[in-house]
Design an enzyme around this catalytic site. Structure first.
Site, PDB file in Angstrom:
ATOM      1  N   GLU A  46      11.951   2.010  -4.062  1.00 14.53           N
ATOM      2  CA  GLU A  46      11.833   3.364  -3.330  1.00 14.53           C
ATOM      3  C   GLU A  46      12.714   3.782  -2.322  1.00 14.53           C
ATOM      4  O   GLU A  46      13.229   4.815  -2.114  1.00 14.53           O
ATOM      5  CB  GLU A  46      10.263   3.599  -2.959  1.00 14.53           C
ATOM      6  CG  GLU A  46       9.272   3.798  -4.551  1.00 14.53           C
ATOM      7  CD  GLU A  46       7.934   3.169  -4.400  1.00 14.53           C
ATOM      8  OE1 GLU A  46       7.452   2.947  -3.487  1.00 14.53           O
ATOM      9  OE2 GLU A  46       7.511   3.131  -5.471  1.00 14.53           O
TER      10      GLU A  46
ATOM     11  N   GLY B 107       1.219  -2.606  -6.450  1.00 15.54           N
ATOM     12  CA  GLY B 107       1.223  -1.163  -5.750  1.00 15.54           C
ATOM     13  C   GLY B 107      -0.191  -0.714  -5.976  1.00 15.54           C
ATOM     14  O   GLY B 107      -1.046  -1.033  -5.402  1.00 15.54           O
TER      15      GLY B 107
ATOM     16  N   TRP C  55       0.852  -1.240   0.037  1.00 12.09           N
ATOM     17  CA  TRP C  55       0.075   0.011  -0.166  1.00 12.09           C
ATOM     18  C   TRP C  55       1.020   1.310   0.011  1.00 12.09           C
ATOM     19  O   TRP C  55       0.280   2.466  -0.141  1.00 12.09           O
ATOM     20  CB  TRP C  55      -0.812  -0.037   1.265  1.00 12.09           C
ATOM     21  CG  TRP C  55      -2.077  -1.094   1.134  1.00 12.09           C
ATOM     22  CD1 TRP C  55      -2.117  -2.163   0.310  1.00 12.09           C
ATOM     23  CD2 TRP C  55      -3.247  -1.589   2.308  1.00 12.09           C
ATOM     24  NE1 TRP C  55      -3.175  -2.989   0.682  1.00 12.09           N
ATOM     25  CE2 TRP C  55      -3.673  -2.347   1.798  1.00 12.09           C
ATOM     26  CE3 TRP C  55      -3.360  -0.571   3.489  1.00 12.09           C
ATOM     27  CZ2 TRP C  55      -4.869  -3.009   2.421  1.00 12.09           C
ATOM     28  CZ3 TRP C  55      -4.489  -1.207   4.055  1.00 12.09           C
ATOM     29  CH2 TRP C  55      -5.156  -2.270   3.753  1.00 12.09           C
ATOM     30  N   LYS C  56       2.102   1.127   0.096  1.00 12.31           N
ATOM     31  CA  LYS C  56       3.083   2.433   0.259  1.00 12.31           C
ATOM     32  C   LYS C  56       2.577   3.324   1.323  1.00 12.31           C
ATOM     33  O   LYS C  56       1.904   2.953   2.251  1.00 12.31           O
ATOM     34  CB  LYS C  56       3.318   2.779  -1.251  1.00 12.31           C
ATOM     35  CG  LYS C  56       3.413   1.635  -2.257  1.00 12.31           C
ATOM     36  CD  LYS C  56       4.078   2.138  -3.642  1.00 12.31           C
ATOM     37  CE  LYS C  56       4.690   1.070  -4.364  1.00 12.31           C
ATOM     38  NZ  LYS C  56       5.118   1.326  -5.831  1.00 12.31           N
TER      39      LYS C  56
HETATM   40  P1  13P Z   1       2.730  -0.640  -8.896  1.00 15.56           P
HETATM   41  O1  13P Z   1       1.877  -1.851  -9.040  1.00 15.56           O
HETATM   42  O2  13P Z   1       1.930   0.720  -8.668  1.00 15.56           O
HETATM   43  O3  13P Z   1       3.651  -0.375 -10.314  1.00 15.56           O
HETATM   44  O4  13P Z   1       3.796  -0.607  -7.848  1.00 15.56           O
HETATM   45  C1  13P Z   1       4.467  -1.719  -7.863  1.00 15.56           C
HETATM   46  C2  13P Z   1       5.202  -1.804  -6.577  1.00 15.56           C
HETATM   47  O5  13P Z   1       6.186  -1.171  -6.281  1.00 15.56           O
HETATM   48  C3  13P Z   1       5.063  -2.752  -5.703  1.00 15.56           C
HETATM   49  O6  13P Z   1       5.851  -2.824  -4.616  1.00 15.56           O
END
Ligand code: 13P
Length: 254
Positions: free
Chosen positions: A100, A237, A13-14
């Site tokens: 990240e 993500g 979920w960041k």
């Molecule tokens: P997205 O699915 O938004 O491209 O992000 C991938 C991700 O970084 C999962 O850790």
């Protein structure tokens, strides 16, 4: 579809979701996914939502992961979280070395390997992220980068610990861009990563390690990506932030 290893599909979920929003999402997922038995389902909320999400999923098939942890057990590390603190909320997995964090927090392979060891010492399963940038891919350096990251980020793990470690292959150019790796590109990278694991930990261990693909996974591409023989799940993500899309990714993967 018969897979060599059980699929594990995780939502990263960041830095999204307040507690109320997190509960909405996870309660929706519980309803949608109650009957899914074929896949390990994991959500990785921000630290601030772990406690409530943990309670909400107690009686469900959804497991809990964190997005990071400190490599030390306790002490003067302002703003940091230790493995033992995650364990209080029944966290079982922890994402380590996401690109990240490699980029913004300058995490190195060496640091990530110390975190992976600390996770195992606390009986948490690390999800160790690796992946090349666009420049590296276009420069023909993908395998060199993956080799360095796999060696460095997993340094010092025993074969037994490696079996309980998950790798997430996340090409940086595919993260949040809408441009996923093709199924062939993912399969190729996963095969390569498994071959590196075989050299370090032996063939038997390498065969058991689950390697997730991450980077713009959506309901529309999940089936093809997950049907590759060496793709053992997904780290999702953006599409994990909505009940509909995350549930569809899982249903389309079975
Ligand atoms: P997205 O699915 O938004 O491209 O992000 C991938 C991700 O970084 C999962 O850790």
């Amino acid at each position: 579809m018969e897979k060599a290893r059980r699929l594990i599909i995780a939502g990263n979920w960041k830095m999204n979701k307040t507690v109320a929003e997190a509960l909405d999402l996870v309660n929706g997922l519980k309803r949608e996914l109650a009957n899914v038995k074929e896949v390990d389902i994991l959500v990785c909320p921000p630290f601030t939502a772990l406690c409530e999400v943990s309670k909400a999923i107690l009686d469900s098939n959804i497991k809990l992961g964190a997005q990071n942890m400190n490599e030390n057990n306790v002490g003067a590390f302002t703003g940091e979280i230790a493995a033992v603190m995650l364990k209080e909320f029944s966290v079982r997995y922890v994402i380590l070395g996401h690109s990240e964090r490699r980029q913004y927090q300058k995490e190195t392979d060496e640091l990530i390997s110390r975190k992976a060891l600390a996770a195992h010492n606390a009986a948490l399963k690390p999800i160790v992220c690796v992946g090349e940038t666009l420049n590296e891919r276009e420069g023909g350096l993908t395998e060199k980068v993956l080799d360095r990251q796999v060696h460095g980020s997993l340094a010092g793990l025993t074969p037994e610990q490696m079996e309980e470690t998950i790798i997430a292959y996340e090409p940086v150019w595919a993260i949040g861009t809408g441009r996923n790796a093709t199924a062939e590109q993912a399969q190729q990278a996963h095969t390569f990563i498994r071959s590196v694991l075989a050299k370090i930990f032996g063939e038997n261990v390498a065969k058991k390690v689950r390697i997730q693909y991450g980077g713009s996974v959506k309901p529309s591409n999940a089936r093809e990506l997950m049907s590759q023989p060496d793709v053992d799940g997904a780290l999702v993500g953006g599409a994990s932030l909505e009940v509909r899309s995350f549930a569809d990714i899982i249903k389309n993967s079975i």
